[in-house]
Write an enzyme that holds these catalytic residues in place. Structure first.
Site, PDB file in Angstrom:
ATOM      1  N   LYS A 196       0.837  -1.209   0.000  1.00  0.00           N
ATOM      2  CA  LYS A 196       0.000   0.000   0.000  1.00  0.00           C
ATOM      3  C   LYS A 196       0.869   1.256   0.000  1.00  0.00           C
ATOM      4  O   LYS A 196       2.070   1.185   0.301  1.00  0.00           O
ATOM      5  CB  LYS A 196      -0.923  -0.030   1.220  1.00  0.00           C
ATOM      6  CG  LYS A 196      -0.177  -0.017   2.558  1.00  0.00           C
ATOM      7  CD  LYS A 196      -1.087  -0.370   3.724  1.00  0.00           C
ATOM      8  CE  LYS A 196      -0.312  -0.359   5.032  1.00  0.00           C
ATOM      9  NZ  LYS A 196      -1.140  -0.846   6.164  1.00  0.00           N
ATOM     10  N   ARG A 215     -10.688  -0.850  14.242  1.00  0.00           N
ATOM     11  CA  ARG A 215     -10.360   0.008  13.104  1.00  0.00           C
ATOM     12  C   ARG A 215     -11.053  -0.524  11.850  1.00  0.00           C
ATOM     13  O   ARG A 215     -11.859   0.145  11.251  1.00  0.00           O
ATOM     14  CB  ARG A 215      -8.836   0.084  12.926  1.00  0.00           C
ATOM     15  CG  ARG A 215      -8.391   1.114  11.924  1.00  0.00           C
ATOM     16  CD  ARG A 215      -6.882   1.085  11.695  1.00  0.00           C
ATOM     17  NE  ARG A 215      -6.429  -0.143  11.058  1.00  0.00           N
ATOM     18  CZ  ARG A 215      -5.219  -0.318  10.552  1.00  0.00           C
ATOM     19  NH1 ARG A 215      -4.322   0.653  10.620  1.00  0.00           N
ATOM     20  NH2 ARG A 215      -4.880  -1.456   9.989  1.00  0.00           N
ATOM     21  N   TYR A 221      16.016  29.688  10.972  1.00  0.00           N
ATOM     22  CA  TYR A 221      14.833  30.371  11.517  1.00  0.00           C
ATOM     23  C   TYR A 221      14.799  30.265  13.035  1.00  0.00           C
ATOM     24  O   TYR A 221      15.064  29.199  13.604  1.00  0.00           O
ATOM     25  CB  TYR A 221      13.560  29.720  10.977  1.00  0.00           C
ATOM     26  CG  TYR A 221      13.229  30.041   9.543  1.00  0.00           C
ATOM     27  CD1 TYR A 221      13.009  31.357   9.140  1.00  0.00           C
ATOM     28  CD2 TYR A 221      13.093  29.023   8.600  1.00  0.00           C
ATOM     29  CE1 TYR A 221      12.676  31.644   7.820  1.00  0.00           C
ATOM     30  CE2 TYR A 221      12.751  29.301   7.287  1.00  0.00           C
ATOM     31  CZ  TYR A 221      12.540  30.620   6.900  1.00  0.00           C
ATOM     32  OH  TYR A 221      12.210  30.893   5.611  1.00  0.00           O
ATOM     33  N   MET A 266      11.771  24.575   4.693  1.00  0.00           N
ATOM     34  CA  MET A 266      10.972  23.859   3.691  1.00  0.00           C
ATOM     35  C   MET A 266      11.839  23.088   2.701  1.00  0.00           C
ATOM     36  O   MET A 266      11.550  21.936   2.380  1.00  0.00           O
ATOM     37  CB  MET A 266      10.062  24.833   2.939  1.00  0.00           C
ATOM     38  CG  MET A 266       9.084  24.145   1.996  1.00  0.00           C
ATOM     39  SD  MET A 266       8.068  25.274   1.054  1.00  0.00           S
ATOM     40  CE  MET A 266       7.091  26.023   2.340  1.00  0.00           C
TER      41      MET A 266
HETATM   42  C1  LIG Z   1      -0.394  -1.858   6.774  1.00  0.00           C
HETATM   43  C2  LIG Z   1      -1.031  -3.155   7.112  1.00  0.00           C
HETATM   44  C3  LIG Z   1      -0.277  -4.344   7.099  1.00  0.00           C
HETATM   45  C4  LIG Z   1       1.232  -4.361   6.981  1.00  0.00           C
HETATM   46  O1  LIG Z   1       1.750  -3.988   8.234  1.00  0.00           O
HETATM   47  P1  LIG Z   1       3.319  -3.881   8.543  1.00  0.00           P
HETATM   48  O2  LIG Z   1       3.362  -3.501   9.973  1.00  0.00           O
HETATM   49  O3  LIG Z   1       3.846  -2.797   7.653  1.00  0.00           O
HETATM   50  O4  LIG Z   1       3.938  -5.188   8.260  1.00  0.00           O
HETATM   51  C5  LIG Z   1      -0.967  -5.540   7.250  1.00  0.00           C
HETATM   52  N1  LIG Z   1      -2.306  -5.561   7.461  1.00  0.00           N
HETATM   53  C6  LIG Z   1      -3.055  -4.434   7.511  1.00  0.00           C
HETATM   54  C7  LIG Z   1      -4.523  -4.541   7.737  1.00  0.00           C
HETATM   55  C8  LIG Z   1      -2.443  -3.199   7.358  1.00  0.00           C
HETATM   56  O5  LIG Z   1      -3.177  -2.078   7.441  1.00  0.00           O
END
Ligand SMILES: *Cc1c(COP(=O)(O)O)cnc(C)c1O
Length: 349
Positions: free
Chosen positions: A35, A130, A244, A292
């Site tokens: 992802k 979640r 800054y 920045m």
């Molecule tokens: C991002 C995610 C993973 C991968 O998790 P890592 O800690 O990066 O290995 C697996 N399952 C779900 C549902 C996630 O959101």
């Protein structure tokens, strides 16, 4: 060149996948979570590398991420979507051959009405609150879902990076309670869960961060090197200040390098006055505030002026930099900015 050079070691990614794969039994499939553009490293080259290493299933967050991934992988590998089947996703799911991991009764209804007979998976909540169906919802729709033949049932651990946390065991027991005897492949472990004991592995693991060199996989090979060009250097008298807000002051004569990259490139402002950059294997403190497009570095102790300084390498990992900014390696990786010149090394792709 005046922008940073980000080198992504594809061989290290392949080696990390193999090392994680070796931690579970040969019967357990090791998938890959790619992802967010493979945690900021580029989904095309990364996914092709992982497929070549042996990964056959790939997880993304949202259906839109499936398009570039399907293009990179071709028709064979499975692409699974954590956000499930959202309104407007139906055509993408069908056209790209995605497998939505359904999170709610609404999503189940949408899937079975719009794409009857198409592959899908189920997500269950075991306490993280979640994603996934609650136990009561699952009890109500389990028989309907099972008749449609899910490919996978999964849940996600909230505290897997803390092996001794009691939550791990509670979620494991809950997952067994919700899924034992169903005869469907199951997945509970991301990187952290893979590093717990084999009881957490089930049929498929789905690591992300460990592939990219981050904790909690402390044996990971480093994947990224980020070299930043020095724009100019200057000599300071004692008492002069840098950046800054005048947050750093020279106590003795000092030499300061101004380096091209800043918070717009993902060098979080929270690392002001705390991170280091490296010239070869010599650490040079980041002094003053991150701005920045620029940071300032104390190179008083170096011989001569370097052309560039490394902020990420085998000497300073994404987790080291994260610690300096009060965050986690995941956020450092996914913040790496679009201005860097990305280069892939190794033959993984
Ligand atoms: C991002 C995610 C993973 C991968 O998790 P890592 O800690 O990066 O290995 C697996 N399952 C779900 C549902 C996630 O959101």
């Amino acid at each position: 060149m005046s922008t940073g050079r980000l080198t992504i070691d594809l061989d290290a990614i392949a080696a990390n996948w193999r090392a994680l794969d070796a931690l579970s039994a040969a019967t357990v499939e090791t998938a890959a979570t790619v992802k967010a553009d493979a945690y900021g490293l580029g989904i095309g080259p990364v996914a092709r590398t992982l497929a070549k290493a042996g990964a056959r299933s790939f997880f993304v967050a949202v259906a839109e991420e499936g398009a570039a991934l399907r293009q990179a992988l071709g028709p064979g590998p499975a692409i699974l979507v954590y956000s499930g089947h959202m309104p407007g996703d139906t055509d993408m799911i069908a056209d790209l051959g995605l497998i939505p991991m359904l999170n709610s009764i609404d999503q189940m209804t949408r899937q079975f009405e719009a794409l009857p007979g198409a592959p899908f998976g189920i997500q269950l909540d075991t306490g993280m609150n979640r994603l996934g169906m609650e136990p009561a919802e699952w009890a109500a729709v389990r028989d309907i879902a099972m008749r449609q033949g899910p490919q996978l049932i999964q849940s996600h651990l909230a505290c897997a990076d803390e092996p001794d946390h009691a939550m791990n065991r509670r979620q494991l027991d809950a997952f067994h309670g919700l899924t034992d005897g169903l005869g469907v492949p199951r997945s509970l472990a991301a990187t952290g869960g893979l590093l717990l004991d084999p009881g957490y592995h089930f049929e498929i693991t789905r690591p992300g961060i460990g592939l990219y060199g981050g904790l909690p996989f402390d044996k990971a090979a480093p994947v990224v090197r980020l070299a930043l060009p020095v724009v100019q250097t200057r000599e300071l008298e004692p008492g002069e200040t840098v950046g800054y807000g005048n947050t750093w002051q020279a106590e003795a004569p000092a030499r300061i390098a101004t380096v091209s990259a800043g918070y717009a490139d993902g060098l979080l402002r929270a690392m002001s006055n705390t991170a280091a950059l490296y010239s070869g294997d010599t650490a040079c403190p980041l002094v003053g505030r991150v701005s920045m497009d620029l940071i300032t570095v104390d190179i008083t102790h170096l011989e001569g002026a370097p052309k560039s300084l490394d902020i990420l390498s085998g000497l300073q990992t994404v987790d080291d930099v994260a610690a300096a900014a009060g965050t986690i390696g995941y956020e450092i990786l996914t913040s790496l900015g679009p201005r860097y010149h990305r280069r892939y090394s190794g033959t993984g792709a």
